[in-house]
Enzyme design. Structure first.
Site, short mmCIF file in Angstrom:
data_model
loop_
_atom_site.label_atom_id
_atom_site.label_comp_id
_atom_site.label_asym_id
_atom_site.label_seq_id
_atom_site.Cartn_x
_atom_site.Cartn_y
_atom_site.Cartn_z
N ASP A 65 15.08 -1.53 5.25
CA ASP A 65 16.05 -2.15 6.33
C ASP A 65 16.47 -3.54 5.58
OD1 ASP A 65 13.64 -3.93 6.16
OD2 ASP A 65 13.13 -3.67 8.16
N HIS A 66 17.23 -4.35 6.48
CA HIS A 66 17.45 -5.62 5.80
C HIS A 66 16.37 -6.40 5.24
CE1 HIS A 66 15.83 -6.18 9.95
NE2 HIS A 66 15.64 -7.21 9.71
N CYS A 94 10.75 -2.59 3.21
CA CYS A 94 10.98 -3.41 4.45
C CYS A 94 10.30 -4.89 4.17
CB CYS A 94 10.44 -2.69 5.75
SG CYS A 94 8.75 -2.36 6.05
N GLY A 95 10.29 -5.60 5.21
CA GLY A 95 9.54 -6.87 4.94
C GLY A 95 8.19 -6.89 4.60
N THR A 96 7.33 -6.19 5.15
CA THR A 96 6.13 -5.75 4.78
C THR A 96 5.59 -4.64 4.37
OG1 THR A 96 5.40 -5.01 7.06
CG2 THR A 96 5.40 -7.53 6.80
N GLY A 97 6.58 -3.61 4.34
CA GLY A 97 6.18 -2.35 4.06
C GLY A 97 5.21 -1.60 5.21
N GLY A 129 5.74 -1.27 8.65
CA GLY A 129 6.56 -0.41 9.51
C GLY A 129 7.17 0.76 8.98
N HIS A 159 -4.86 10.54 -6.17
CA HIS A 159 -5.90 10.67 -5.31
C HIS A 159 -5.42 11.47 -3.96
CE1 HIS A 159 -9.76 8.67 -7.27
NE2 HIS A 159 -9.14 9.47 -7.86
N ASN A 160 -4.29 10.81 -3.65
CA ASN A 160 -3.79 11.21 -2.19
C ASN A 160 -2.40 11.94 -2.32
OD1 ASN A 160 -4.72 8.07 -2.12
ND2 ASN A 160 -5.80 9.29 -0.70
N ARG A 217 8.84 -8.84 1.30
CA ARG A 217 8.47 -10.41 1.47
C ARG A 217 6.97 -10.72 1.02
NH1 ARG A 217 11.04 -9.79 7.41
NH2 ARG A 217 13.42 -10.07 6.92
C1 RB5 Z 1 12.07 -7.05 9.74
O1 RB5 Z 1 12.30 -8.48 9.88
C2 RB5 Z 1 10.73 -6.65 9.73
O2 RB5 Z 1 9.99 -6.57 10.76
C3 RB5 Z 1 10.70 -5.44 8.78
O3 RB5 Z 1 11.42 -5.50 7.71
C4 RB5 Z 1 9.25 -4.70 8.66
O4 RB5 Z 1 8.47 -5.84 7.96
C5 RB5 Z 1 8.66 -3.91 9.59
O5 RB5 Z 1 7.56 -3.73 9.19
#
Ligand code: RB5
Length: 118
Positions: free
Chosen positions: A8-9, A64-67, A69, A97-98, A108
């Site tokens: 994603d962005h 994604c930002g955190t991985g 989602g 293992h998985n 991020r």
């Molecule tokens: C987008 O701002 C953020 O929520 C997405 O990238 C992600 O971190 C969701 O898990």
């Protein structure tokens, strides 16, 4: 077999680095988007990549930002074992293992050199 890639962005910039790294290492990939920093919904991309991995019995990388989602969305698919990895050891054991078939990275949270190592 091509690696299915998606972000994603929040993961867009790290994905550009990952694509260059894969090219240098001689891996082929298919990019399922997104294609800019414009805000988008991560589940849409996660589902496209998950479907491609299921169909081809292949592997993928989602960012994604955190991985978080991306891993949640991808793991809704029956044939998907998506692993959010923050260390090389996570990645090693996710495969060993998985039998993980999708790597999720949090752009991020994880710098480029660590992402490359993972
Ligand atoms: C987008 O701002 C953020 O929520 C997405 O990238 C992600 O971190 C969701 O898990």
């Amino acid at each position: 077999m091509k690696i299915a890639l998606g972000c994603d962005h929040g993961g867009y910039e790290l994905k550009q680095f990952i694509m260059k790294t894969l090219e240098k290492l001689g891996y082929e990939y298919e990019d399922f988007g997104c294609y800019s920093l414009e805000s988008c919904d991560y589940p849409d991309i996660a589902h496209d990549v998950a479907q491609a991995v299921e169909k081809e019995n292949g592997t993928g990388i989602l960012l994604c930002g955190t991985g978080i989602g991306m891993s949640m969305a991808a793991n809704h698919h029956k044939g998907i074992r998506a692993a959010l990895c923050t260390t090389e050891l996570h990645a090693k054991f996710a495969r060993r293992h998985n039998d993980a078939n999708i790597l999720c990275l949090g752009a991020r949270m994880t710098g480029v050199e660590l992402a490359k190592a993972i």
